[in-house]
Design an enzyme around this catalytic site. Structure first.
Site, mmCIF file in Angstrom:
data_model
loop_
_atom_site.group_PDB
_atom_site.id
_atom_site.type_symbol
_atom_site.label_atom_id
_atom_site.label_comp_id
_atom_site.label_asym_id
_atom_site.label_seq_id
_atom_site.Cartn_x
_atom_site.Cartn_y
_atom_site.Cartn_z
ATOM 1 N N ARG A 166 0.765 -1.355 0.030
ATOM 2 C CA ARG A 166 -0.077 0.028 -0.017
ATOM 3 C C ARG A 166 0.843 1.220 0.019
ATOM 4 O O ARG A 166 1.974 1.348 0.631
ATOM 5 C CB ARG A 166 -0.925 -0.098 1.309
ATOM 6 C CG ARG A 166 -2.105 -0.905 1.162
ATOM 7 C CD ARG A 166 -2.974 -0.823 2.307
ATOM 8 N NE ARG A 166 -2.483 -1.323 3.507
ATOM 9 C CZ ARG A 166 -1.566 -0.360 4.652
ATOM 10 N NH1 ARG A 166 -1.889 0.951 4.376
ATOM 11 N NH2 ARG A 166 -0.936 -0.806 5.453
ATOM 12 N N TYR A 213 -1.650 -3.904 -6.683
ATOM 13 C CA TYR A 213 -1.221 -4.438 -5.473
ATOM 14 C C TYR A 213 -2.419 -4.268 -4.142
ATOM 15 O O TYR A 213 -2.747 -3.255 -3.855
ATOM 16 C CB TYR A 213 -0.010 -4.157 -5.044
ATOM 17 C CG TYR A 213 0.420 -5.207 -4.096
ATOM 18 C CD1 TYR A 213 0.940 -6.507 -4.635
ATOM 19 C CD2 TYR A 213 0.107 -5.147 -2.719
ATOM 20 C CE1 TYR A 213 1.468 -7.388 -3.940
ATOM 21 C CE2 TYR A 213 0.854 -5.919 -1.936
ATOM 22 C CZ TYR A 213 1.279 -7.239 -2.464
ATOM 23 O OH TYR A 213 1.836 -8.197 -1.749
ATOM 24 N N LYS A 244 -9.558 -2.461 2.252
ATOM 25 C CA LYS A 244 -9.162 -1.174 3.159
ATOM 26 C C LYS A 244 -10.020 0.137 2.352
ATOM 27 O O LYS A 244 -10.511 0.782 3.479
ATOM 28 C CB LYS A 244 -7.871 -0.767 3.016
ATOM 29 C CG LYS A 244 -6.995 -1.675 3.220
ATOM 30 C CD LYS A 244 -7.083 -2.431 4.710
ATOM 31 C CE LYS A 244 -5.924 -3.641 4.906
ATOM 32 N NZ LYS A 244 -6.242 -4.044 6.255
ATOM 33 N N HIS A 246 -10.104 -2.273 12.021
ATOM 34 C CA HIS A 246 -9.035 -3.112 11.435
ATOM 35 C C HIS A 246 -8.583 -3.999 12.544
ATOM 36 O O HIS A 246 -7.486 -4.232 13.153
ATOM 37 C CB HIS A 246 -7.691 -2.304 11.301
ATOM 38 C CG HIS A 246 -6.520 -2.763 10.732
ATOM 39 N ND1 HIS A 246 -5.288 -2.551 10.772
ATOM 40 C CD2 HIS A 246 -6.819 -3.871 9.627
ATOM 41 C CE1 HIS A 246 -4.480 -2.869 9.521
ATOM 42 N NE2 HIS A 246 -5.217 -4.006 9.030
ATOM 43 N N SER A 251 -0.960 -3.167 10.416
ATOM 44 C CA SER A 251 -0.498 -4.145 9.364
ATOM 45 C C SER A 251 0.822 -4.718 9.647
ATOM 46 O O SER A 251 1.724 -4.363 10.251
ATOM 47 C CB SER A 251 -0.494 -3.451 8.144
ATOM 48 O OG SER A 251 -1.663 -2.499 7.646
ATOM 49 N N CYS A 289 1.347 -6.812 12.085
ATOM 50 C CA CYS A 289 1.832 -7.056 13.376
ATOM 51 C C CYS A 289 0.968 -8.405 14.115
ATOM 52 O O CYS A 289 0.704 -8.266 15.231
ATOM 53 C CB CYS A 289 1.196 -5.903 14.169
ATOM 54 S SG CYS A 289 2.331 -4.584 13.579
ATOM 55 N N ASP A 349 -8.923 -9.624 9.641
ATOM 56 C CA ASP A 349 -8.448 -8.279 9.258
ATOM 57 C C ASP A 349 -9.435 -7.173 9.600
ATOM 58 O O ASP A 349 -9.054 -5.980 9.922
ATOM 59 C CB ASP A 349 -7.999 -8.364 7.974
ATOM 60 C CG ASP A 349 -7.180 -7.027 7.396
ATOM 61 O OD1 ASP A 349 -6.188 -6.889 8.124
ATOM 62 O OD2 ASP A 349 -7.324 -6.236 6.526
ATOM 63 N N ARG A 355 2.542 -12.134 0.144
ATOM 64 C CA ARG A 355 1.119 -12.495 0.358
ATOM 65 C C ARG A 355 0.570 -13.843 -0.231
ATOM 66 O O ARG A 355 0.785 -14.014 -1.584
ATOM 67 C CB ARG A 355 0.232 -11.477 0.484
ATOM 68 C CG ARG A 355 0.500 -10.164 1.306
ATOM 69 C CD ARG A 355 -0.212 -9.368 1.779
ATOM 70 N NE ARG A 355 0.189 -8.191 2.647
ATOM 71 C CZ ARG A 355 -0.282 -7.974 3.796
ATOM 72 N NH1 ARG A 355 -1.402 -8.850 4.181
ATOM 73 N NH2 ARG A 355 0.356 -7.216 4.750
HETATM 74 P P1 GTP Z 1 -1.973 -7.439 7.799
HETATM 75 O O1 GTP Z 1 -2.142 -8.624 6.782
HETATM 76 O O2 GTP Z 1 -0.706 -6.658 7.117
HETATM 77 O O3 GTP Z 1 -3.028 -6.680 8.359
HETATM 78 O O4 GTP Z 1 -1.063 -8.093 8.711
HETATM 79 P P2 GTP Z 1 -1.422 -8.980 10.075
HETATM 80 O O5 GTP Z 1 -1.747 -8.072 11.139
HETATM 81 O O6 GTP Z 1 -2.444 -10.040 9.905
HETATM 82 O O7 GTP Z 1 -0.139 -9.822 10.458
HETATM 83 P P3 GTP Z 1 0.276 -11.372 10.506
HETATM 84 O O8 GTP Z 1 -0.346 -11.960 11.477
HETATM 85 O O9 GTP Z 1 0.389 -11.584 9.132
HETATM 86 O O10 GTP Z 1 2.150 -11.247 11.061
HETATM 87 C C1 GTP Z 1 2.738 -10.275 10.262
HETATM 88 C C2 GTP Z 1 4.352 -10.708 10.656
HETATM 89 O O11 GTP Z 1 4.434 -10.854 12.092
HETATM 90 C C3 GTP Z 1 4.635 -12.103 9.889
HETATM 91 O O12 GTP Z 1 5.770 -12.501 9.533
HETATM 92 C C4 GTP Z 1 4.389 -13.171 11.379
HETATM 93 O O13 GTP Z 1 5.029 -14.437 11.373
HETATM 94 C C5 GTP Z 1 5.082 -12.082 12.379
HETATM 95 N N1 GTP Z 1 4.026 -12.494 13.690
HETATM 96 C C6 GTP Z 1 2.748 -12.781 14.028
HETATM 97 N N2 GTP Z 1 2.626 -12.971 15.309
HETATM 98 C C7 GTP Z 1 3.771 -13.004 15.840
HETATM 99 C C8 GTP Z 1 3.938 -13.132 17.322
HETATM 100 O O14 GTP Z 1 3.234 -13.483 18.314
HETATM 101 N N3 GTP Z 1 5.503 -13.046 17.634
HETATM 102 C C9 GTP Z 1 6.464 -12.639 16.689
HETATM 103 N N4 GTP Z 1 7.525 -12.539 16.846
HETATM 104 N N5 GTP Z 1 6.251 -12.507 15.294
HETATM 105 C C10 GTP Z 1 4.728 -12.662 15.084
HETATM 106 C C1 SPV Z 2 -3.027 -4.389 5.540
HETATM 107 O O1 SPV Z 2 -1.900 -3.777 4.975
HETATM 108 O O2 SPV Z 2 -3.284 -4.175 6.784
HETATM 109 C C2 SPV Z 2 -3.206 -5.530 4.851
HETATM 110 C C3 SPV Z 2 -2.871 -5.842 3.365
HETATM 111 O O3 SPV Z 2 -4.221 -6.234 5.373
HETATM 112 S S1 SPV Z 2 -3.634 -4.701 2.292
HETATM 113 O O4 SPV Z 2 -4.797 -5.579 2.086
HETATM 114 O O5 SPV Z 2 -2.468 -4.669 1.089
HETATM 115 O O6 SPV Z 2 -3.661 -3.563 2.774
HETATM 116 MN MN MN Z 3 -4.560 -5.635 7.598
#
Ligand code: GTP
Ligand code: SPV
Ligand code: MN
Length: 606
Positions: free
Chosen positions: A79, A207, A216, A236, A258, A260, A287, A379
């Protein structure tokens, strides 16, 4: 070739929709118009067209049946927040945390860019429903796009096709999304929202959140503005069902910025010792949550989406076995690496990279670890039904009642593993002041702490001060409010190592929250909020030093002083719309940190 633009040749009873599609077709002059019906046959034929055009690369059907790889333009991998605009009649409505542009001028500029932009291309008309079919909270959107990749992603991410046209009927009430990739030139890229018209125009990017307008753009930016008018919240947040050994089901929603940890927490696998006791987790959403007040005075959540667009790197059989299972079939991958036998690979998969790995650019990987084989924001797109722990309520039109709201960021310092707020207003304050390190999900620097209130900084479709006020105001309608917590899985020790193992182990923290919700344990008061007595955390089967837990739970007054300074900068930036209650809480917390022995907040033990 000129497509037939007569309303009777469209697939809809909605004259408004037929007229709008004709209007955009006259502007963009596509060779063909394809109305998506969402069928399996259509998916097969669009997939074949995408393969023929080199947009999708088939993966090995023996290893990953129904899976394809897409490589996006290297200029277009995340984004672009600096190119994202809220185009309200006045700048004040968008507020100081959003980019603003005047609607008339913006439409004029974009019409200029879009003039003839689909010549030689197919225009896909993608009707979709956000929310469970048949839900009174569901909403219809139509995305017009020139990207077959977007159309195929939308089929996974939403309830797409005929169901949406059926729901729309003859009505003219739908979100109008116009998406055109142009030449993917960042100089002609803009993602513009017009809340007053229920419209989104996104050009120059193919993308993720820039291009899948359901996500979003509609489900957060537009929906948050609608929610404010109608008395609900678009957030979110993941939505998760936890079943305790006693068999009680509890639903929680969690807002993390995002990349996290939302997708990971949404389908978390209980650690073996907790699984043996009978803990179970299932996923409602990963999400986005739409939250409304039920007749019972509780907050109820639905997930507007139907699939997951999840971060690949870091996903492994160890960290997220459910995700690894769900991306084993019928999924799209974007910007991951490809193995010589047609499988996928990314950093953190915990499988050694095979010889002959092809990186996300499509070149033999250099094997230099500084050169990522998979893009850090690579992704997978996978349908919700692929999730082995999908909740039986995922398609429930009424959603689920929420017992806890969890805010969380990615913070190497300051933020303890978990903090409990004393009441709704204090919980809103926690969300409003949260900060997090930036990630690869958006272009720009990575690892820089910024204020990201409620993980909505890039996604709030109106003035952030009014958004906080709306949250505070909601309390009047929520007679049985959820408890509000703050978590941080990412705190590090002096050597830069994570203090908390994260992933599945995070369920231990959720277990403590449930104990608090049901009044089974007391919290220890700190100036920032309640933290667990380490003895009340279920650490069975986990090897972690008591001192590490103490460090993970510590609230350091000096760090919190700096935290409140930073929050103050955001509050000042928001200015006149910043609610007085939140300013007062900040002043009180700051002052208490100056006391020789910092005073705890009002008691929350119970
Ligand atoms: P968006 O799709 O962007 O909204 O991301 P998200 O909030 O769904 O994050 P996601 O669960 O995909 O995790 C993002 C990154 O953080 C990945 O590389 C995970 O492996 C890492 N991660 C997730 N949970 C943890 C955790 O509890 N500890 C650590 N150290 N890393 C984590
Ligand atoms: C985020 O960035 O919080 C996502 C991925 O979930 S995107 O759909 O590209 O915004
Ligand atoms: Mn997200």
């Amino acid at each position: 070739m000129t497509p037939d633009l007569r309303p009777e040749s469209s697939n809809t009873q909605s004259r408004n929709l037929a007229q709008w599609v004709a209007e955009i077709a006259r502007l963009t002059t596509p060779d063909r118009i394809h109305w998506c019906d969402g069928s399996e046959a259509e998916k097969r034929s669009l997939t074949q067209q995408a393969v023929d055009a080199g947009v999708l690369i088939p993966l090995n059907p023996a290893k990953r049946p129904g899976c394809y790889l897409h490589r996006s333009d290297p200029n277009d991998v995340a984004r672009t927040e600096q190119l994202t605009f809220i185009c309200t009649p006045t700048k004040a409505e968008a507020g100081p945390t959003n980019n603003w542009a005047a609607p008339d001028e913006t439409y004029r500029k974009l019409r200029g860019w879009l003039d003839g932009s689909m010549r030689g291309r197919t225009m896909y008309v993608v009707p979709y429903v956000l929310g469970p079919l048949g839900s009174r909270f569901a909403k219809v959107g139509i995305e017009i796009t020139d990207s077959v990749y977007v159309a195929l992603n939308m089929q996974i991410m939403t309830r797409m096709g005929k169901a949406a046209l059926d729901m729309l009927g003859a009505s003219g009430e739908f979100n109008r999304g116009v998406h055109c990739t142009l030449d993917l030139n960042p100089d002609r890229r803009l993602i513009c929202h017009f809340p007053q018209d229920n419209a989104i125009w996104s050009v120059g990017s193919g993308y993720g959140g820039n291009a899948l307008l359901s996500k979003k753009c509609f489900a957060l930016r537009i929906a948050s503005a609608v929610g404010r008018r109608e008395g609900w919240l678009a957030e979110h947040m993941l939505i998760l069902e936890i079943t305790s050994p006693q068999g009680e089901s509890t639903y929680v929603a969690a807002a993390f910025p995002s990349a996290c940890g939302k997708t990971n927490l949404a389908m978390v696998t209980p650690p073996p010792a907790m699984a043996a006791k009978g803990w179970r987790v299932s996923t409602l959403g990963d999400d986005i949550a739409w939250l409304r007040v039920g007749a019972d005075g509780r907050l109820w959540a639905i997930n507007p989406e139907n699939g997951y667009f999840g971060v690949a790197p870091g996903t492994s059989a160890k960290s997220n076995p459910n995700a690894m299972k769900m991306v084993g079939h019928d999924s799209l991958f974007t910007n991951v690496a490809m193995t010589p036998d047609g499988d996928v690979w990314w950093e953190g998969m915990e499988i050694d990279p095979p010889a002959g790995l092809i990186d996300w650019h499509g070149k033999p990987w250099s094997r230099n670890p500084a050169d990522k084989a998979a893009h850090p924001n690579s992704r997978f797109t996978t349908p919700m039904v692929n999730n082995p722990v999908m909740s039986s309520h995922a398609n429930d039109p009424e959603g689920v009642p929420i017992s806890a709201i969890i805010f969380g960021g990615r913070r190497a310092t300051t933020m303890p593993l978990v903090l409990e707020s004393s009441d709704w207003t204090h919980g809103v304050f926690m969300g409003a002041t949260m900060g997090s390190e930036t990630t690869a999900a958006a272009t720009g620097a990575v690892g820089v702490v910024r204020r990201d209130p409620m993980a909505m900084l890039p996604f709030c479709g109106y003035n952030m001060g009014d958004y906080f006020a709306h949250w505070l105001e909601m309390r009047k309608a929520i007679s049985r409010p959820p408890k509000v917590f703050m978590v941080n899985w990412f705190r590090k020790d002096a050597d830069g190592k994570f203090l908390w193992p994260g992933y599945g182990e995070n369920l231990r923290v959720l277990g403590w929250m449930l104990d608090r919700i049901h009044g089974r344990v007391r919290a220890i008061e700190t100036p920032a909020g309640g933290v667990p007595n380490p003895a009340d955390l279920d650490l069975s089967g986990l090897e972690i030093a008591p001192d590490t837990i103490r460090q993970a739970l510590a609230v350091d007054p000096k760090e919190w002083k700096a935290e409140m300074e930073s929050a103050g900068e955001l509050f000042d930036k928001i200015g006149p719309t910043m609610p007085a209650d939140l300013k007062r809480l900040r002043a009180e917390l700051s002052a208490s940190l100056d006391a020789p022995t910092p005073l705890p907040r009002a008691a929350t033990a119970g």
